[in-house]
Enzyme design. Structure first.
Site, PDB file in Angstrom:
ATOM      1  N   GLU A  56      12.958  26.039  43.233  1.00 46.06           N
ATOM      2  CA  GLU A  56      14.373  26.003  43.532  1.00 46.06           C
ATOM      3  C   GLU A  56      14.854  26.933  44.578  1.00 46.06           C
ATOM      4  O   GLU A  56      15.595  26.682  45.297  1.00 46.06           O
ATOM      5  CB  GLU A  56      15.357  26.096  42.197  1.00 46.06           C
ATOM      6  CG  GLU A  56      15.101  24.961  41.179  1.00 46.06           C
ATOM      7  CD  GLU A  56      13.851  24.843  40.408  1.00 46.06           C
ATOM      8  OE1 GLU A  56      13.242  23.941  40.001  1.00 46.06           O
ATOM      9  OE2 GLU A  56      13.257  26.125  40.132  1.00 46.06           O
ATOM     10  N   PRO A 262      -3.330  29.277  38.733  1.00 44.46           N
ATOM     11  CA  PRO A 262      -2.620  28.939  37.542  1.00 44.46           C
ATOM     12  C   PRO A 262      -0.951  29.134  37.909  1.00 44.46           C
ATOM     13  O   PRO A 262      -0.729  29.925  38.771  1.00 44.46           O
ATOM     14  CB  PRO A 262      -3.144  29.999  36.517  1.00 44.46           C
ATOM     15  CG  PRO A 262      -4.242  30.640  37.145  1.00 44.46           C
ATOM     16  CD  PRO A 262      -4.406  30.326  38.471  1.00 44.46           C
ATOM     17  N   GLU A 303       1.556  33.992  47.060  1.00 46.64           N
ATOM     18  CA  GLU A 303       0.614  33.940  48.062  1.00 46.64           C
ATOM     19  C   GLU A 303       0.278  32.271  48.239  1.00 46.64           C
ATOM     20  O   GLU A 303      -0.195  31.812  49.406  1.00 46.64           O
ATOM     21  CB  GLU A 303      -0.688  34.729  47.985  1.00 46.64           C
ATOM     22  CG  GLU A 303      -0.355  36.026  48.110  1.00 46.64           C
ATOM     23  CD  GLU A 303      -1.791  36.775  48.251  1.00 46.64           C
ATOM     24  OE1 GLU A 303      -2.077  37.480  49.255  1.00 46.64           O
ATOM     25  OE2 GLU A 303      -2.499  36.552  46.944  1.00 46.64           O
ATOM     26  N   GLU A 330       4.555  21.682  49.679  1.00 43.54           N
ATOM     27  CA  GLU A 330       3.729  22.522  50.520  1.00 43.54           C
ATOM     28  C   GLU A 330       2.476  22.257  51.160  1.00 43.54           C
ATOM     29  O   GLU A 330       2.232  22.615  52.462  1.00 43.54           O
ATOM     30  CB  GLU A 330       3.878  23.877  49.647  1.00 43.54           C
ATOM     31  CG  GLU A 330       4.971  24.379  49.363  1.00 43.54           C
ATOM     32  CD  GLU A 330       4.850  25.727  48.381  1.00 43.54           C
ATOM     33  OE1 GLU A 330       3.878  25.805  47.600  1.00 43.54           O
ATOM     34  OE2 GLU A 330       5.820  26.559  48.347  1.00 43.54           O
TER      35      GLU A 330
END
Length: 415
Positions: A56, A262, A303, A330
């Protein structure tokens, strides 16, 4: 009804506090903010943007930049609910004046927070419905705008049980901006005034692409890791499925490397043990020494987005187990071929667009994961076509930030 809601919420917090005290001790430093005791100076007529977590915050990043330009004299603050979201928000201290954790929705907690921030307007990303917070804002004459709202199938069923009360709660919003027409219909069905509801689109398409520099040692390693499969934002029960598939794909593509990321930091150790239990050599991002291992565990926060550029193929986690999936945008911005499982309920409309334009592959079970990955590795042209189609979907659906700013203009006009 407000009393009943507050009583149940407070009772639940008291009963569960010992568990969270032991299980999530890292949250203790955040309690002052959550109780309304914000560690910021007294503000005047601030613009308050609330974004729950990392996704968000990234979705509203471009909006924050535009708000800073449009209202340079006003304090601009961001609240989040998670430490990871707080990290991402704090990293934008170039445009954000203060960051803090959103208060617990108990009257005296939200009252203290609202008094300290003294907002002129509150912008809430996604469907965050906090009745006592909204009530406190209404009593102070604060305009509250929801943006990027969506209602999942599960939430819709629950909200319908209390829609009579929600009708009163929704009155405290000045404007309600939803992601899609279906979301608009659903929020009106549970009590929102149609005159206040509009469809603005999904701000996540406008999210600023990662400009974070990749550390030289990591970049050098990943450039050599070709082909590279990134398993992004995996959830409990999923790492085992990914590692099973990885073992199968290695038979066809012995040079394949796996980066497994994860979703939650508290699971880094558990996932490391799962990988070791499979007898696989592994290197952790925080202990990067050499690249001889076939598996890299990304045990850092923030990252992943910058690393998609090195991927040959991407699997979106949270989709082989019933947790609703994760954001596909992404890797799509990097034109990467994307695979996800059947459980993408939290991204229903986004997934529909990607599948309709052949911009991603959806598998229906874990057994189909290895064949899907192997097929993309064996057919680079097909993988390239998927990646280009994914990037095109992103490009064709931007613009929600502009629409949000347009509805904020009349909201701001009466000040």
């Amino acid at each position: 009804m407000y009393f009943t809601y507050t009583f149940i919420l407070a009772l639940g917090l008291v009963l569960t506090f010992p568990y969270y005290l032991v299980r999530f001790r890292k949250y203790l430093p955040t309690m002052a903010d959550r109780l309304g005791s914000l560690k910021i100076p007294q503000l005047r007529r601030a613009i308050w943007v609330h974004a729950v977590s990392v996704g968000e915050v990234k979705a509203v990043e471009q909006l924050l930049e535009r708000l800073r330009q449009q209202f340079p004299e006003k304090p601009l603050v961001v609240s989040t609910a998670t430490p990871t979201g707080q990290q991402v928000a704090h990293a934008r201290s170039d445009i954000v004046d203060h960051t803090f954790y959103f208060p617990i929705d108990i009257p005296w907690c939200v009252r203290r927070a609202v008094e300290r921030v003294d907002p002129e307007m509150v912008i809430i990303a996604e469907t965050e419905i906090w009745p006592n917070f909204l009530r406190a804002c209404r009593r102070r004459g604060v305009r509250v705008v929801m943006i990027n709202g969506r209602i999942s199938d599960r939430s819709f069923s629950r909200y319908r049980l209390v829609r009579r009360w929600l009708r009163r709660v929704f009155e405290d919003y000045t404007m309600i901006g939803m992601q899609s027409e279906r979301d608009r219909q659903r929020i009106e069905a549970i009590g929102a005034d149609p005159r206040k509801v509009t469809v603005l689109g999904n701000l996540k398409y406008d999210a600023v692409a990662s400009t974070r520099n990749v550390e030289n040692a990591l970049a050098s390693l990943l450039i050599r890791w070709n082909p590279l499969w990134i398993a992004a934002s995996t959830m409990p029960g999923e790492e085992e499925l990914v590692l099973d598939a990885f073992g199968q794909v290695l038979n066809m593509h012995p040079g394949l490397k796996l980066l497994i990321a994860p979703r939650h930091a508290e699971r880094f150790e558990a996932v490391a043990e799962i990988i070791k239990g499979r007898g696989l050599e592994m290197v952790r991002r925080t202990q990067l020494i050499s690249g001889n291992s076939p598996v890299l565990l990304l045990d850092t926060i923030g990252e992943l987005a910058a690393l998609f550029q090195y991927a040959t193929v991407v699997f979106i986690g949270g989709s082989l187990v019933p947790t609703g999936g994760h954001n596909v945008l992404e890797p799509a911005r990097q034109s990467k071929p994307i695979v996800f499982g059947p459980h993408m309920e939290n991204f229903r409309d986004m997934v529909r667009l990607f599948l309709e334009t052949n911009a991603a592959i959806q598998i229906q079970s874990a057994n189909q994961l290895a064949p899907a990955i192997s097929n993309l590795l064996s057919n680079p042209q097909h993988a390239s076509d998927l990646g280009r189609a994914a990037f095109a979907v992103v490009q064709q659906n931007t613009g929600a930030t502009d629409r949000v700013l347009q509805i904020l203009e009349p909201v701001e006009a009466p000040r």
